[in-house]
Motif scaffolding. Structure first.
Motif, PDB file in Angstrom:
ATOM      1  N   LEU A 200      18.677  45.938   2.940  1.00 33.97           N
ATOM      2  CA  LEU A 200      19.421  46.715   1.958  1.00 33.97           C
ATOM      3  C   LEU A 200      19.199  48.207   2.137  1.00 33.97           C
ATOM      4  O   LEU A 200      18.089  48.653   2.476  1.00 33.97           O
ATOM      5  CB  LEU A 200      18.995  46.343   0.532  1.00 33.97           C
ATOM      6  N   ALA A 201      20.250  48.980   1.882  1.00 31.18           N
ATOM      7  CA  ALA A 201      20.144  50.435   1.735  1.00 31.18           C
ATOM      8  C   ALA A 201      20.293  50.721   0.246  1.00 31.18           C
ATOM      9  O   ALA A 201      21.302  50.365  -0.365  1.00 31.18           O
ATOM     10  CB  ALA A 201      21.237  51.142   2.525  1.00 31.18           C
ATOM     11  N   VAL A 202      19.284  51.336  -0.350  1.00 32.27           N
ATOM     12  CA  VAL A 202      19.272  51.560  -1.794  1.00 32.27           C
ATOM     13  C   VAL A 202      18.886  53.000  -2.101  1.00 32.27           C
ATOM     14  O   VAL A 202      18.381  53.730  -1.243  1.00 32.27           O
ATOM     15  CB  VAL A 202      18.288  50.600  -2.508  1.00 32.27           C
ATOM     16  N   ALA A 203      19.109  53.386  -3.357  1.00 39.65           N
ATOM     17  CA  ALA A 203      18.657  54.682  -3.838  1.00 39.65           C
ATOM     18  C   ALA A 203      17.265  54.512  -4.438  1.00 39.65           C
ATOM     19  O   ALA A 203      16.661  53.436  -4.379  1.00 39.65           O
ATOM     20  CB  ALA A 203      19.638  55.238  -4.859  1.00 39.65           C
ATOM     21  N   GLN A 204      16.756  55.581  -5.039  1.00 41.93           N
ATOM     22  CA  GLN A 204      15.412  55.557  -5.596  1.00 41.93           C
ATOM     23  C   GLN A 204      15.326  54.625  -6.800  1.00 41.93           C
ATOM     24  O   GLN A 204      16.344  54.241  -7.392  1.00 41.93           O
ATOM     25  CB  GLN A 204      14.999  56.964  -6.011  1.00 41.93           C
ATOM     26  N   MET A 205      14.122  54.272  -7.197  1.00 45.28           N
ATOM     27  CA  MET A 205      13.914  53.424  -8.369  1.00 45.28           C
ATOM     28  C   MET A 205      14.489  54.117  -9.597  1.00 45.28           C
ATOM     29  O   MET A 205      14.374  55.332  -9.764  1.00 45.28           O
ATOM     30  CB  MET A 205      12.428  53.139  -8.564  1.00 45.28           C
ATOM     31  N   GLY A 206      15.131  53.325 -10.454  1.00 41.50           N
ATOM     32  CA  GLY A 206      15.784  53.897 -11.629  1.00 41.50           C
ATOM     33  C   GLY A 206      17.265  54.104 -11.436  1.00 41.50           C
ATOM     34  O   GLY A 206      17.971  54.435 -12.385  1.00 41.50           O
ATOM     35  N   CYS A 207      17.761  53.897 -10.209  1.00 43.20           N
ATOM     36  CA  CYS A 207      19.189  54.018  -9.937  1.00 43.20           C
ATOM     37  C   CYS A 207      19.894  52.758 -10.427  1.00 43.20           C
ATOM     38  O   CYS A 207      19.460  51.637 -10.147  1.00 43.20           O
ATOM     39  CB  CYS A 207      19.431  54.206  -8.439  1.00 43.20           C
ATOM     40  N   ALA A 208      21.010  52.941 -11.150  1.00 42.93           N
ATOM     41  CA  ALA A 208      21.729  51.799 -11.719  1.00 42.93           C
ATOM     42  C   ALA A 208      22.260  50.880 -10.631  1.00 42.93           C
ATOM     43  O   ALA A 208      22.261  49.649 -10.787  1.00 42.93           O
ATOM     44  CB  ALA A 208      22.874  52.300 -12.596  1.00 42.93           C
ATOM     45  N   TRP A 209      22.721  51.444  -9.515  1.00 40.84           N
ATOM     46  CA  TRP A 209      23.275  50.619  -8.439  1.00 40.84           C
ATOM     47  C   TRP A 209      22.172  49.820  -7.757  1.00 40.84           C
ATOM     48  O   TRP A 209      22.382  48.677  -7.370  1.00 40.84           O
ATOM     49  CB  TRP A 209      24.003  51.481  -7.423  1.00 40.84           C
ATOM     50  N   ARG A 210      21.023  50.427  -7.594  1.00 36.06           N
ATOM     51  CA  ARG A 210      19.878  49.712  -7.011  1.00 36.06           C
ATOM     52  C   ARG A 210      19.509  48.530  -7.907  1.00 36.06           C
ATOM     53  O   ARG A 210      19.326  47.405  -7.424  1.00 36.06           O
ATOM     54  CB  ARG A 210      18.690  50.661  -6.861  1.00 36.06           C
ATOM     55  N   ASP A 211      19.390  48.792  -9.219  1.00 36.51           N
ATOM     56  CA  ASP A 211      19.010  47.733 -10.152  1.00 36.51           C
ATOM     57  C   ASP A 211      20.031  46.600 -10.140  1.00 36.51           C
ATOM     58  O   ASP A 211      19.665  45.416 -10.203  1.00 36.51           O
ATOM     59  CB  ASP A 211      18.877  48.306 -11.565  1.00 36.51           C
ATOM     60  N   ALA A 212      21.318  46.959 -10.053  1.00 34.29           N
ATOM     61  CA  ALA A 212      22.359  45.926 -10.037  1.00 34.29           C
ATOM     62  C   ALA A 212      22.243  45.066  -8.784  1.00 34.29           C
ATOM     63  O   ALA A 212      22.374  43.836  -8.845  1.00 34.29           O
ATOM     64  CB  ALA A 212      23.737  46.578 -10.112  1.00 34.29           C
ATOM     65  N   SER A 223      16.829  36.142  -0.585  1.00 32.53           N
ATOM     66  CA  SER A 223      15.757  37.024  -0.108  1.00 32.53           C
ATOM     67  C   SER A 223      16.347  38.305   0.470  1.00 32.53           C
ATOM     68  O   SER A 223      17.428  38.303   1.061  1.00 32.53           O
ATOM     69  CB  SER A 223      14.913  36.317   0.957  1.00 32.53           C
ATOM     70  N   TYR A 224      15.607  39.400   0.312  1.00 36.46           N
ATOM     71  CA  TYR A 224      16.069  40.704   0.796  1.00 36.46           C
ATOM     72  C   TYR A 224      14.864  41.580   1.113  1.00 36.46           C
ATOM     73  O   TYR A 224      13.718  41.284   0.722  1.00 36.46           O
ATOM     74  CB  TYR A 224      16.951  41.389  -0.257  1.00 36.46           C
ATOM     75  N   ARG A 225      15.126  42.651   1.812  1.00 37.23           N
ATOM     76  CA  ARG A 225      14.110  43.678   2.052  1.00 37.23           C
ATOM     77  C   ARG A 225      14.795  45.048   1.980  1.00 37.23           C
ATOM     78  O   ARG A 225      15.962  45.186   2.346  1.00 37.23           O
ATOM     79  CB  ARG A 225      13.442  43.519   3.425  1.00 37.23           C
ATOM     80  N   VAL A 226      14.087  46.049   1.457  1.00 35.68           N
ATOM     81  CA  VAL A 226      14.620  47.408   1.409  1.00 35.68           C
ATOM     82  C   VAL A 226      14.408  48.017   2.787  1.00 35.68           C
ATOM     83  O   VAL A 226      13.283  48.325   3.182  1.00 35.68           O
ATOM     84  CB  VAL A 226      13.937  48.238   0.317  1.00 35.68           C
ATOM     85  N   ALA A 227      15.504  48.178   3.519  1.00 42.40           N
ATOM     86  CA  ALA A 227      15.423  48.696   4.885  1.00 42.40           C
ATOM     87  C   ALA A 227      15.625  50.203   4.944  1.00 42.40           C
ATOM     88  O   ALA A 227      15.227  50.846   5.922  1.00 42.40           O
ATOM     89  CB  ALA A 227      16.472  48.009   5.767  1.00 42.40           C
ATOM     90  N   TYR A 228      16.256  50.772   3.893  1.00 46.72           N
ATOM     91  CA  TYR A 228      16.584  52.199   3.929  1.00 46.72           C
ATOM     92  C   TYR A 228      16.697  52.679   2.492  1.00 46.72           C
ATOM     93  O   TYR A 228      17.280  52.015   1.643  1.00 46.72           O
ATOM     94  CB  TYR A 228      17.912  52.413   4.658  1.00 46.72           C
ATOM     95  N   SER A 229      16.120  53.852   2.210  1.00 46.82           N
ATOM     96  CA  SER A 229      16.164  54.415   0.868  1.00 46.82           C
ATOM     97  C   SER A 229      16.608  55.866   0.946  1.00 46.82           C
ATOM     98  O   SER A 229      16.203  56.610   1.852  1.00 46.82           O
ATOM     99  CB  SER A 229      14.782  54.316   0.197  1.00 46.82           C
ATOM    100  N   SER A 230      17.463  56.265  -0.014  1.00 45.88           N
ATOM    101  CA  SER A 230      17.983  57.625  -0.018  1.00 45.88           C
ATOM    102  C   SER A 230      18.246  58.061  -1.448  1.00 45.88           C
ATOM    103  O   SER A 230      18.482  57.239  -2.334  1.00 45.88           O
ATOM    104  CB  SER A 230      19.283  57.702   0.791  1.00 45.88           C
ATOM    105  N   ASP A 231      18.214  59.378  -1.688  1.00 46.89           N
ATOM    106  CA  ASP A 231      18.498  59.904  -3.022  1.00 46.89           C
ATOM    107  C   ASP A 231      19.973  59.803  -3.381  1.00 46.89           C
ATOM    108  O   ASP A 231      20.328  59.777  -4.557  1.00 46.89           O
ATOM    109  CB  ASP A 231      18.082  61.384  -3.125  1.00 46.89           C
ATOM    110  N   THR A 232      20.844  59.785  -2.387  1.00 42.38           N
ATOM    111  CA  THR A 232      22.283  59.812  -2.653  1.00 42.38           C
ATOM    112  C   THR A 232      22.996  58.663  -1.960  1.00 42.38           C
ATOM    113  O   THR A 232      22.501  58.083  -0.997  1.00 42.38           O
ATOM    114  CB  THR A 232      22.905  61.136  -2.163  1.00 42.38           C
ATOM    115  N   SER A 233      24.201  58.372  -2.435  1.00 50.19           N
ATOM    116  CA  SER A 233      24.999  57.314  -1.817  1.00 50.19           C
ATOM    117  C   SER A 233      25.393  57.687  -0.397  1.00 50.19           C
ATOM    118  O   SER A 233      25.595  56.800   0.444  1.00 50.19           O
ATOM    119  CB  SER A 233      26.252  57.041  -2.650  1.00 50.19           C
ATOM    120  N   MET A 234      25.502  58.979  -0.103  1.00 44.73           N
ATOM    121  CA  MET A 234      25.865  59.384   1.250  1.00 44.73           C
ATOM    122  C   MET A 234      24.772  58.997   2.247  1.00 44.73           C
ATOM    123  O   MET A 234      25.058  58.678   3.402  1.00 44.73           O
ATOM    124  CB  MET A 234      26.138  60.880   1.312  1.00 44.73           C
TER     125      MET A 234
END
Length: 306
Positions: A200-212, A223-234
């Motif tokens: 998964l590519a997700v934003a930081q903790m507390g992001c509504a899209w990440r939580d969804a 099962s999943y793993r966080v493969a990439y994290s970014s502050d923005t959707s871009m």
């Protein structure tokens, strides 16, 4: 001896007025460049899309150059368009500055605005510019953080106005400005979706899209793993284009390179994402909130169309 008088008027241009840029057309051109769409620019300048297209056509005819590349999905500046954009922004800025001197709002004070990073780079800059034009005596302090933190700041009185994304119910009383479906997106032809656990590519903790996204996967036992994290959707989009992961993002971000994950992969539905506005009722917050209405159609990151 007869002496001829020389002028700098170019041949074929007998009317000097045609060499003066139309300020309304310059404003429309800036709106197109900033929103990426004739439709959204039309909403901003209160004209029809056909009138906006006509203005651009007249500009191109007057300057004798092509300013924009247009197709069914996006609007791109030509090299000459890039040059004009700088001039157009200066012209519009000087005009707005002059009008503010004579017709500026008497409202003064400070405003603390909180917003998530995505809205901080997409919606907020244009609003701040118009706030400075219409209410030059108001000082705006901006804080960018996760949607969860933005709501907490507002609830605790540390922000007068909050703009935030939320896939569930907001934590504070707020007005629903806009909503659209969240979708699982991937690179067209990509193979990240084939991996187990799902990257998964997700934003930081507390992001509504990440939580969804995480909640939906956990709800079906995937099962999943966080493969990439970014502050923005871009940043997430960059990971998708590199085929490093899939992501839960607004469906409007799909384009020629990013597509919805096919149903046969069995990823769970995500529901809708909303953009909410909460204000504390202060005059400065209400003044800022009033500026959002003309931009409601340009909130969504939809692929530009003409």
């Amino acid at each position: 001896m007869n002496q001829e008088t020389s002028t700098n008027r170019p041949s074929g241009d007998p009317h000097p007025a045609t060499r003066t840029l139309n300020l309304d057309a310059a404003r429309t051109f800036v709106a197109i460049c900033e929103t990426g769409s004739f439709r959204r620019a039309a909403a901003r300048v209160n004209r029809s899309p056909s009138a906006v297209s006509l203005q651009v056509g007249k500009l191109e005819e007057q300057l004798g150059v092509r300013l924009l590349h247009r197709d069914a999905r996006r609007v791109r500046l030509t090299d000459q368009g890039e040059v004009l954009l700088g001039f157009a922004r200066r012209l519009v800025g000087i005009s707005d500055e002059a009008m503010a001197v004579f017709h500026g709002s008497p409202l003064s004070g400070s405003l603390r605005l909180a917003a998530p990073h995505d809205l901080g780079v997409s919606l907020v800059p244009g609003l701040l510019r118009r706030m400075a034009e219409t209410h030059p005596r108001i000082r705006v302090d901006v804080r960018l953080d996760s949607s969860e933190t933005v709501q907490r700041l507002f609830a605790e009185g540390d922000a007068n106005l909050a703009l935030f994304n939320e896939a569930g119910s907001p934590l504070v009383p707020a007005r629903d400005l806009y909503s659209e479906e969240l979708r699982w997106l991937m690179r067209d032809g990509g193979r990240a979706v084939e991996q187990d656990p799902l990257p998964l590519a997700v934003a930081q903790m507390g992001c509504a899209w990440r939580d969804a996204a995480l909640g939906a996967l956990e709800g079906v036992g995937r099962s999943y793993r966080v493969a990439y994290s970014s502050d923005t959707s871009m940043g997430q989009v960059a990971a998708l284009r590199a085929d490093l992961a899939v992501a839960a993002l607004p469906g409007s971000l799909a384009d020629r390179d990013l597509v919805e994950v096919p149903e046969h992969w069995g990823l769970p539905p995500l529901g809708r994402t909303h953009i909410y506005l909460a204000d504390d009722g202060s005059d400065t917050a209400k003044a800022f909130a009033a500026l959002i209405k003309p931009d409601l159609r340009s909130i969504a990151p939809t692929p530009p169309t003409t």
